[in-house]
Design a protein around this motif. Structure first.
Motif, PDB file in Angstrom:
ATOM      1  N   THR A  31       0.976  -1.274   0.033  1.00 58.02           N
ATOM      2  CA  THR A  31       0.126   0.121  -0.180  1.00 58.02           C
ATOM      3  C   THR A  31       0.899   1.122  -0.163  1.00 58.02           C
ATOM      4  N   TYR A  32       0.668   2.286  -0.985  1.00 60.37           N
ATOM      5  CA  TYR A  32       1.274   3.234  -1.150  1.00 60.37           C
ATOM      6  C   TYR A  32       0.603   4.359  -0.992  1.00 60.37           C
ATOM      7  N   CYS A  33       0.671   5.421   0.079  1.00 61.10           N
ATOM      8  CA  CYS A  33      -0.063   6.581   0.417  1.00 61.10           C
ATOM      9  C   CYS A  33       0.806   7.658   0.288  1.00 61.10           C
TER      10      CYS A  33
ATOM     11  N   GLN B 186       6.749  -1.042   7.653  1.00 57.22           N
ATOM     12  CA  GLN B 186       5.993   0.008   7.352  1.00 57.22           C
ATOM     13  C   GLN B 186       7.140   1.043   7.176  1.00 57.22           C
ATOM     14  N   PHE B 187       6.931   2.142   6.063  1.00 53.54           N
ATOM     15  CA  PHE B 187       7.926   3.129   6.094  1.00 53.54           C
ATOM     16  C   PHE B 187       7.081   4.541   5.985  1.00 53.54           C
ATOM     17  N   HIS B 188       7.407   5.416   6.926  1.00 53.32           N
ATOM     18  CA  HIS B 188       6.702   6.786   7.008  1.00 53.32           C
ATOM     19  C   HIS B 188       7.578   7.898   6.730  1.00 53.32           C
TER      20      HIS B 188
ATOM     21  N   HIS C  28       3.353   7.025   3.062  1.00 53.68           N
ATOM     22  CA  HIS C  28       3.575   6.119   3.801  1.00 53.68           C
ATOM     23  C   HIS C  28       3.469   4.641   2.834  1.00 53.68           C
ATOM     24  N   ILE C  29       4.345   3.741   3.267  1.00 52.74           N
ATOM     25  CA  ILE C  29       4.380   2.547   2.399  1.00 52.74           C
ATOM     26  C   ILE C  29       4.124   1.492   3.419  1.00 52.74           C
ATOM     27  N   ASP C  30       3.170   0.649   3.316  1.00 54.02           N
ATOM     28  CA  ASP C  30       2.862  -0.463   4.077  1.00 54.02           C
ATOM     29  C   ASP C  30       2.962  -2.167   3.307  1.00 54.02           C
ATOM     30  N   VAL C  31       4.001  -2.849   3.596  1.00 54.33           N
ATOM     31  CA  VAL C  31       4.089  -4.062   3.031  1.00 54.33           C
ATOM     32  C   VAL C  31       3.257  -5.122   3.989  1.00 54.33           C
TER      33      VAL C  31
END
Length: 86
Positions: A7-9, A71-73, A82-85
């Motif tokens: 998920t890429y926000c 998660q990367f914020h 925000h990237i969530d794998v």
């Protein structure tokens, strides 16, 4: 377990959010020819630099195995990612 969705926000300048849901398996199937070339290039690099190929493959497998839940914020004023794998 391999990741299923990334998920890429991204927060845009006007405050709205852009959300992209990227399924991992279909993307891997589409990019599989490039994946084969990447593995061959990695094996060649291991031979050139004197790294054991089995150890490199095990390390890569462990890295990919640990990706689910990552998660990367990044938030910098008006811009946020925000990237969530998962």
């Amino acid at each position: 377990m391999i990741p299923q969705v990334v998920t890429y926000c991204q927060r845009r300048g006007d405050g709205t959010w852009l959300r992209l849901y990227v399924p991992v398996v279909p993307v891997l199937l589409i990019l599989s020819p490039l994946l084969v070339l990447g593995v061959v290039a990695g094996i060649v690099a291991c031979v050139i630099f004197g790294i054991r190929v089995v150890d490199a493959l095990l390390g890569t497998g462990r890295l990919l195995w640990s990706l689910p839940g990552t998660q990367f914020h990044l938030d910098d004023g008006q811009f946020a990612v925000h990237i969530d794998v998962s």
